[in-house]
Design an enzyme around this catalytic site. Structure first.
Site, PDB file in Angstrom:
ATOM      1  N   SER A 131     -30.494   4.890  35.596  1.00  0.00           N
ATOM      2  CA  SER A 131     -29.171   4.409  35.987  1.00  0.00           C
ATOM      3  C   SER A 131     -29.278   3.843  37.385  1.00  0.00           C
ATOM      4  O   SER A 131     -30.143   4.245  38.174  1.00  0.00           O
ATOM      5  CB  SER A 131     -28.161   5.563  35.975  1.00  0.00           C
ATOM      6  OG  SER A 131     -26.961   5.198  36.640  1.00  0.00           O
ATOM      7  N   TYR A 144     -25.949  13.993  38.943  1.00  0.00           N
ATOM      8  CA  TYR A 144     -26.404  12.939  38.032  1.00  0.00           C
ATOM      9  C   TYR A 144     -27.332  11.964  38.750  1.00  0.00           C
ATOM     10  O   TYR A 144     -28.414  11.628  38.258  1.00  0.00           O
ATOM     11  CB  TYR A 144     -25.189  12.204  37.473  1.00  0.00           C
ATOM     12  CG  TYR A 144     -25.519  11.029  36.576  1.00  0.00           C
ATOM     13  CD1 TYR A 144     -25.974  11.227  35.277  1.00  0.00           C
ATOM     14  CD2 TYR A 144     -25.357   9.714  37.032  1.00  0.00           C
ATOM     15  CE1 TYR A 144     -26.258  10.144  34.443  1.00  0.00           C
ATOM     16  CE2 TYR A 144     -25.636   8.637  36.210  1.00  0.00           C
ATOM     17  CZ  TYR A 144     -26.093   8.855  34.926  1.00  0.00           C
ATOM     18  OH  TYR A 144     -26.384   7.781  34.117  1.00  0.00           O
ATOM     19  N   ALA A 146     -29.066  12.477  41.476  1.00  0.00           N
ATOM     20  CA  ALA A 146     -30.315  13.160  41.843  1.00  0.00           C
ATOM     21  C   ALA A 146     -31.227  13.319  40.638  1.00  0.00           C
ATOM     22  O   ALA A 146     -32.452  13.147  40.736  1.00  0.00           O
ATOM     23  CB  ALA A 146     -29.988  14.523  42.442  1.00  0.00           C
ATOM     24  N   ALA A 147     -30.657  13.642  39.483  1.00  0.00           N
ATOM     25  CA  ALA A 147     -31.463  13.816  38.277  1.00  0.00           C
ATOM     26  C   ALA A 147     -32.102  12.505  37.851  1.00  0.00           C
ATOM     27  O   ALA A 147     -33.275  12.469  37.450  1.00  0.00           O
ATOM     28  CB  ALA A 147     -30.604  14.382  37.149  1.00  0.00           C
ATOM     29  N   LYS A 148     -31.356  11.397  37.926  1.00  0.00           N
ATOM     30  CA  LYS A 148     -31.913  10.100  37.551  1.00  0.00           C
ATOM     31  C   LYS A 148     -32.991   9.656  38.547  1.00  0.00           C
ATOM     32  O   LYS A 148     -33.998   9.049  38.155  1.00  0.00           O
ATOM     33  CB  LYS A 148     -30.806   9.051  37.461  1.00  0.00           C
ATOM     34  CG  LYS A 148     -29.869   9.237  36.270  1.00  0.00           C
ATOM     35  CD  LYS A 148     -30.621   9.187  34.939  1.00  0.00           C
ATOM     36  CE  LYS A 148     -29.653   9.118  33.763  1.00  0.00           C
ATOM     37  NZ  LYS A 148     -30.357   9.168  32.459  1.00  0.00           N
TER      38      LYS A 148
END
Length: 247
Positions: A131, A144, A146-148
């Protein structure tokens, strides 16, 4: 040419299944999801129902697959709705919610790829759906973003790790695509954000970015036309990442 696509009944996942077949990148697409498809599948596509967050179910999926897989597209991501616990402050969600978002957007892709690694053949490709949130502040959901971002770092490392096996690894970064995740907010908010942050206006007046635009990029990265492309991330966002910090 066999492809496996996760979250295949979602907006982007279903488009990826279709475009891999339309562009002739795959002859058979095995879509994996926990639900049934909402519409008729194109010839060459099928849905296998497995919960990829369940280790036992993931092992069953790996056991069902053909001995060789040419393409793996990790689409599964986003956020659970409703959240595991009430989120009063999106900047500081409860730890269970943070962990759940990171697991869904990072760890599941790792576990699926690890489980299918032995099936991937030389000349094959992995494409992870990231993303634009990975590359800019994402205050509406820092977990979100940070995870991507972590998914992208891992994907770059994976490109190096699998290069010796002849397997390429790339990423696409969708921008603002109307999807189930946005339906959990509302259409007016989506339109406002997209109008404010997407500078590119296509010739067809008012045409917004679609899941098909993202899927076309995935199909390219998984095709022989991208035979020397690995470890890369392509923004498919109408220029949204160019103009300002998003969300």
């Amino acid at each position: 040419m066999t492809a496996v696509v996760t979250a295949a009944c979602g907006t982007i996942g279903s488009a990826v299944m279709r475009q891999l077949l339309v562009h002739g990148v795959a002859d058979r697409v095995i879509g994996v999801d926990v639900r049934d498809p909402d519409c008729e599948l194109p010839p060459g596509a099928e849905i296998w129902k497995h919960d990829l967050r369940d280790p036992g179910d993931l092992a069953r999926l790996a056991g069902r697959l053909p001995s060789t897989v040419d393409i793996l597209v990790n689409v599964l991501g986003g956020e659970r709705h409703p959240a595991l616990r009430l989120v009063e402050d999106v900047a500081w969600p409860p730890p269970e919610v943070w962990d759940d978002i990171v697991d869904l957007n990072l760890s599941v892709a790792y576990r699926v790829t690890k489980a299918l690694r032995g099936h991937l053949i030389a000349g094959g490709a992995v494409c992870n759906v990231s993303s634009i949130a990975a590359a800019m502040p994402w205050a509406v959901s820092p977990a979100y973003g940070a995870a991507k971002a972590a998914l992208e770092h891992w994907s770059s490392s994976l490109a190096v790790l699998l290069a010796g096996d002849g397997v390429r690894v790339n990423m696409v970064r969708p921008g603002f695509v109307w999807s189930e995740q946005w339906r959990a907010v509302d259409r007016a908010e989506f339109d406002r954000v997209a109008q404010d942050r997407v500078p590119l206006r296509q010739p067809a007046a008012g045409r917004e970015q679609t899941a098909c635009d993202v899927a076309d990029a995935v199909a390219f990265l998984c095709s022989p036309a991208a035979a020397h492309v690995t470890g890369q991330a392509i923004n498919v966002d109408g220029g949204a990442a160019l103009v300002r910090a998003a969300r």
